[in-house]
Design a protein around this motif. Structure first.
Motif, PDB file in Angstrom:
ATOM      1  N   TYR A   1     -12.534  16.729   3.036  1.00 39.78           N
ATOM      2  CA  TYR A   1     -12.559  15.530   2.192  1.00 39.78           C
ATOM      3  C   TYR A   1     -11.991  14.331   2.947  1.00 39.78           C
ATOM      4  O   TYR A   1     -12.613  13.255   2.983  1.00 39.78           O
TER       5      TYR A   1
ATOM      6  N   ARG B   1      -3.443  14.367  -7.712  1.00 40.33           N
ATOM      7  CA  ARG B   1      -4.367  13.421  -7.088  1.00 40.33           C
ATOM      8  C   ARG B   1      -5.812  13.709  -7.492  1.00 40.33           C
ATOM      9  O   ARG B   1      -6.652  12.815  -7.504  1.00 40.33           O
TER      10      ARG B   1
ATOM     11  N   TYR C   1      -6.045   2.129 -14.158  1.00 46.08           N
ATOM     12  CA  TYR C   1      -7.063   1.674 -13.196  1.00 46.08           C
ATOM     13  C   TYR C   1      -8.458   1.677 -13.835  1.00 46.08           C
ATOM     14  O   TYR C   1      -9.219   0.719 -13.712  1.00 46.08           O
TER      15      TYR C   1
ATOM     16  N   LYS D   1     -14.912   4.952 -12.887  1.00 44.30           N
ATOM     17  CA  LYS D   1     -14.632   3.504 -12.769  1.00 44.30           C
ATOM     18  C   LYS D   1     -15.751   2.826 -11.976  1.00 44.30           C
ATOM     19  O   LYS D   1     -16.098   1.672 -12.236  1.00 44.30           O
TER      20      LYS D   1
ATOM     21  N   LYS E   1      -3.722  -2.734  -8.081  1.00 44.46           N
ATOM     22  CA  LYS E   1      -4.214  -1.428  -7.608  1.00 44.46           C
ATOM     23  C   LYS E   1      -3.175  -0.730  -6.719  1.00 44.46           C
ATOM     24  O   LYS E   1      -3.002   0.493  -6.805  1.00 44.46           O
TER      25      LYS E   1
ATOM     26  N   HIS F   1     -19.029  10.807  -4.359  1.00 45.90           N
ATOM     27  CA  HIS F   1     -18.071  11.669  -5.061  1.00 45.90           C
ATOM     28  C   HIS F   1     -18.740  12.805  -5.803  1.00 45.90           C
ATOM     29  O   HIS F   1     -18.230  13.924  -5.841  1.00 45.90           O
TER      30      HIS F   1
ATOM     31  N   GLN G   1      -9.003  11.296  -8.348  1.00 45.30           N
ATOM     32  CA  GLN G   1     -10.280  11.538  -7.679  1.00 45.30           C
ATOM     33  C   GLN G   1     -11.455  11.632  -8.652  1.00 45.30           C
ATOM     34  O   GLN G   1     -12.474  11.006  -8.480  1.00 45.30           O
TER      35      GLN G   1
ATOM     36  N   THR H   1      -8.009  -1.625  -1.655  1.00 49.21           N
ATOM     37  CA  THR H   1      -7.069  -0.708  -1.004  1.00 49.21           C
ATOM     38  C   THR H   1      -7.809   0.172  -0.001  1.00 49.21           C
ATOM     39  O   THR H   1      -7.203   0.692   0.925  1.00 49.21           O
TER      40      THR H   1
ATOM     41  N   ARG I   1      -2.856  11.320   7.757  1.00 47.72           N
ATOM     42  CA  ARG I   1      -2.720  12.492   6.893  1.00 47.72           C
ATOM     43  C   ARG I   1      -3.334  13.724   7.553  1.00 47.72           C
ATOM     44  O   ARG I   1      -2.741  14.808   7.531  1.00 47.72           O
TER      45      ARG I   1
ATOM     46  N   TYR J   1       0.837  -1.203   0.000  1.00 46.62           N
ATOM     47  CA  TYR J   1       0.000   0.000   0.000  1.00 46.62           C
ATOM     48  C   TYR J   1       0.875   1.258   0.000  1.00 46.62           C
ATOM     49  O   TYR J   1       1.976   1.248   0.553  1.00 46.62           O
ATOM     50  N   HIS J   2       0.332   2.344  -0.558  1.00 47.07           N
ATOM     51  CA  HIS J   2       1.173   3.531  -0.770  1.00 47.07           C
ATOM     52  C   HIS J   2       1.424   4.355   0.493  1.00 47.07           C
ATOM     53  O   HIS J   2       2.090   5.376   0.420  1.00 47.07           O
TER      54      HIS J   2
HETATM   55  O1  PQQ Z   1      -5.942   9.389  -0.450  1.00 51.05           O
HETATM   56  C1  PQQ Z   1      -5.719   8.189  -0.512  1.00 51.05           C
HETATM   57  O2  PQQ Z   1      -4.658   7.694  -0.162  1.00 51.05           O
HETATM   58  C2  PQQ Z   1      -6.782   7.355  -1.080  1.00 51.05           C
HETATM   59  C3  PQQ Z   1      -6.565   6.032  -1.354  1.00 51.05           C
HETATM   60  C4  PQQ Z   1      -7.592   5.304  -1.953  1.00 51.05           C
HETATM   61  C5  PQQ Z   1      -7.315   3.894  -2.134  1.00 51.05           C
HETATM   62  O3  PQQ Z   1      -6.678   3.322  -1.246  1.00 51.05           O
HETATM   63  O4  PQQ Z   1      -7.635   3.321  -3.140  1.00 51.05           O
HETATM   64  C6  PQQ Z   1      -8.786   5.942  -2.300  1.00 51.05           C
HETATM   65  C7  PQQ Z   1      -8.920   7.274  -1.919  1.00 51.05           C
HETATM   66  N1  PQQ Z   1      -7.942   7.959  -1.336  1.00 51.05           N
HETATM   67  C8  PQQ Z   1     -10.107   7.992  -2.161  1.00 51.05           C
HETATM   68  O5  PQQ Z   1     -10.203   9.152  -1.787  1.00 51.05           O
HETATM   69  C9  PQQ Z   1     -11.179   7.357  -2.821  1.00 51.05           C
HETATM   70  O6  PQQ Z   1     -12.220   7.970  -3.017  1.00 51.05           O
HETATM   71  C10 PQQ Z   1     -11.023   6.051  -3.241  1.00 51.05           C
HETATM   72  C11 PQQ Z   1     -11.858   5.221  -3.990  1.00 51.05           C
HETATM   73  C12 PQQ Z   1     -11.134   4.099  -4.205  1.00 51.05           C
HETATM   74  C13 PQQ Z   1     -11.511   2.940  -5.008  1.00 51.05           C
HETATM   75  O7  PQQ Z   1     -10.609   2.262  -5.513  1.00 51.05           O
HETATM   76  O8  PQQ Z   1     -12.703   2.712  -5.221  1.00 51.05           O
HETATM   77  N2  PQQ Z   1      -9.940   4.180  -3.587  1.00 51.05           N
HETATM   78  C14 PQQ Z   1      -9.850   5.363  -2.999  1.00 51.05           C
END
Ligand code: PQQ
Length: 248
Positions: A187, A62, A140, A72, A226, A96, A66, A158, A169, A35-36
């Motif tokens: 957010y 980013r 993605y 997707k 992912k 969203h 978003q 994720t 954060r 994971y990031h």
């Molecule tokens: O800021 C982040 O590190 C982060 C990570 C992820 C994620 O882990 O995929 C999402 C989001 N933000 C996010 O804001 C978001 O709406 C979101 C939707 C998804 C998804 O794959 O459906 N991941 C994420």
């Protein structure tokens, strides 16, 4: 004549399906490793050593991720033939896009940009989106367009790791980047609950759908993919510092 060796205890045949709990453990292991939250750019963000230019570059890039999340999710929604499932999944798009203009996660990200001194148009015209970020996000979206529902839903897992990252954060922004108005963090605050709920929903679906070992391995691979998307996005943002400098 040597005594005959005792027959080995029969091991699980190769390819036997994991139990749902074993599958969950494997999915969690991928998140822990890939994971990031561990990406050097995120580490620097949390330590408080990003410059204003670097943080702004991240916010702009980013946003490209978003704004494609509801796209997707619409592609995933189109794969479901169960009305109950569609009713539930469509909530992500609403989260969203909001119910009306001026609401929803995309709007809140635009406000984060404004709180950091970035005009809305700079986010919406996408002119500062880096090539690597475009490719990662396209990757993605196309993955979710082309793969079966199981893979696309597994890729969203994720989100199980996202709430912890959001908490880290928010604390880092409040402590190290007070020049960003606290209202701009709305957010991230919203995503703590949404990410946890969405992640649990997706996990229940993957546990129910991935029955054969092959399907289970596909789910694990989708989550790894992912993680790579998110990692590549940050690689691109990080590399831009070397090219454009921390000040541009
Ligand atoms: O800021 C982040 O590190 C982060 C990570 C992820 C994620 O882990 O995929 C999402 C989001 N933000 C996010 O804001 C978001 O709406 C979101 C939707 C998804 C998804 O794959 O459906 N991941 C994420």
């Amino acid at each position: 004549m040597p005594a005959e060796a005792a027959p080995p205890t029969p091991a699980a045949p190769p390819g036997a399906p994991w139990t749902p709990d074993e599958l969950t453990d494997r999915l969690r292991a991928v998140s822990v490793e890939r994971y990031h939250d561990r990406h050097p750019f995120n580490v620097r963000m949390h330590e408080g050593t990003l410059t204003r230019a670097e943080l702004r570059r991240w916010i702009v890039n980013r946003f490209h991720y978003q704004r494609h999340i509801p796209v997707k999710d619409a592609l995933i929604l189109a794969k479901f033939d169960d009305p109950a499932l569609r009713r539930s999944w469509v909530r992500r798009i609403r989260d969203h896009d909001g119910e009306r203009p001026g609401e929803g996660g995309i709007e809140r990200w635009l406000r984060l940009g404004e709180a950091a001194g970035i005009a809305r148009e700079e986010l919406t015209d996408a002119s500062r989106v880096l090539p690597g970020v475009r490719l990662a996000v396209d990757g993605y979206v196309n993955f979710c367009r082309l793969r079966p529902a199981l893979d696309a839903v597994a890729a969203s897992l994720t989100e199980l790791s996202a709430p912890d990252l959001m908490r880290t954060r928010i604390a880092a922004f409040e402590r190290h980047y007070p020049w960003i108005d606290a209202d701009g963090l709305t957010y991230f605050r919203g995503r703590v609950g949404q990410g946890g709920r969405d992640g649990q929903e997706a996990l229940a679906l993957v546990r129910a759908w991935a029955r054969t070992r092959q399907e289970q391995e596909r789910a694990v691979a989708a989550l790894a993919f992912k993680c790579d998307v998110l990692w590549s996005l940050l690689d691109a943002v990080d590399a831009a510092t070397a090219v454009d400098g921390a000040r541009s």
